[in-house]
Scaffold this motif. Structure first.
Motif: not given
Length: 338
Positions: A107-132
């Protein structure tokens, strides 16, 4: 400075997700009625990903129960008060890998504020924003991008199911390590008080104990949450709780979405019934940073690589296979377009 939102929903939602998933996997042994109810709930909760069943990081179809698989558990607040705000952010992200041969779960916990590349945004952002920005499809795609492993299935859960499941089981017993006073699920301050010692907890009290971090550290809270998960699952799998399954299953249709079919859920019964199943928790490491006055959790590169390798090994995937497969599919796509 970004205002911090209440974090009580984080890191507890996955527990009830896994409990529900494993319970559905066991009801086949408890009679036609429960099986029929579970199937109806599973059918109601079923929602495919836009990509279809197969991840781009898989070369061939996989079968739960026979192959090693991954399941992404996504906790969201889609209550009526947020219904008009579009897709909510994900409040909890847990990636579980299931090894069919040795019956183990990581079980891997992924912090919601993780700064990662979000393909739908085309840039790095908080991973929590991907769902938004793109719902469950964008969240799955982002996790695959960040960890370089296939996300075969997902379970998207409304946080309200946590208290519902505990209450459906008539509560759980837990040895509370200290007196606590916490807010309830309606954010009413100091509404919950629990004394130290062995206590019988209802849903609100179990949630308060799982969420509090005023009395110890994040590390200890994580350990406490794992123990609460074990208490819930232990109570849920006793023969005396079989009569409660109907209530638990009924909540699935209201609080869960998944691309797992009912038959695929049944394959998890081996994990549910085997008392020797090993659960291991993993954690992504990093540090908080501010970029343009916004807080992010910057993941540590070496730790991410180590976690990737561990998960790939658990899934039986050679480290080089995914990158090669992704490149091959990209070339094939280009050739087709050409």
């Amino acid at each position: 400075m970004e205002k911090k939102r209440p974090n009580w929903r984080k890191r507890v939602l996955w527990s009830v997700s896994i409990t529900i998933l494993l319970l559905i996997g066991t009801v086949i042994g408890y009679g036609v009625y429960l099986t029929d109810q579970a199937k109806k709930a599973a059918d109601q909760a079923h929602q495919e990903l836009d990509r279809g069943e197969l991840s781009d990081k898989r070369e061939k179809n996989i079968t739960p129960g026979m192959d090693n698989i991954s399941v992404l558990f996504v906790g969201v607040d889609d209550s009526e008060t947020r219904a008009d705000q579009g897709n909510p952010r994900s409040d909890a992200l847990i990636l579980a890998t299931f090894n069919a041969e040795n019956k183990s779960v990581k079980l891997l916990s992924i912090p919601r504020d993780s700064y990662v590349y979000i393909p739908v945004e085309g840039k790095k952002d908080k991973i929590t924003h991907a769902h938004a920005f793109g719902g469950i499809n964008a969240t799955v795609e982002t996790v695959e991008e960040a960890l370089d492993i296939p996300v075969d299935y997902y379970v998207r859960l409304n946080f309200e199911a946590f208290t519902e499941v505990v209450d459906s089981l008539d509560g759980i017993y837990y040895d509370v390590p200290f007196d606590i006073q916490e807010q309830n699920s309606k954010d009413e301050q100091n509404a919950i008080y629990i004394e130290e010692g062995l206590q019988h907890l209802d849903g609100e009290e179990a949630l308060a104990l799982a969420r509090t971090r005023k009395y110890d550290s994040d590390l200890e809270r994580g350990k406490r949450q794992v123990e609460i998960v074990k208490a819930i699952f232990s109570k849920a799998t006793t023969i005396t709780s079989v009569s409660k399954y109907d209530d638990i299953i009924r909540s699935v249709g209201n609080n869960m979405k998944t691309n797992l079919s009912f038959d695929q859920m049944l394959s998890f019964r081996d994990f549910a019934l085997d008392k020797d199943v090993k659960f291991e928790s993993l954690q992504l490491e990093g540090q908080g940073v501010y970029i343009n006055q916004v807080y992010y959790f910057q993941l540590e590169d070496e730790n991410v690589k180590d976690v990737q390798l561990e998960l790939k090994h658990h899934l039986g995937i050679e480290p080089s296979n995914i990158s090669t497969l992704a490149n091959t599919k990209e070339v094939r796509s280009i050739n087709k377009e050409g």
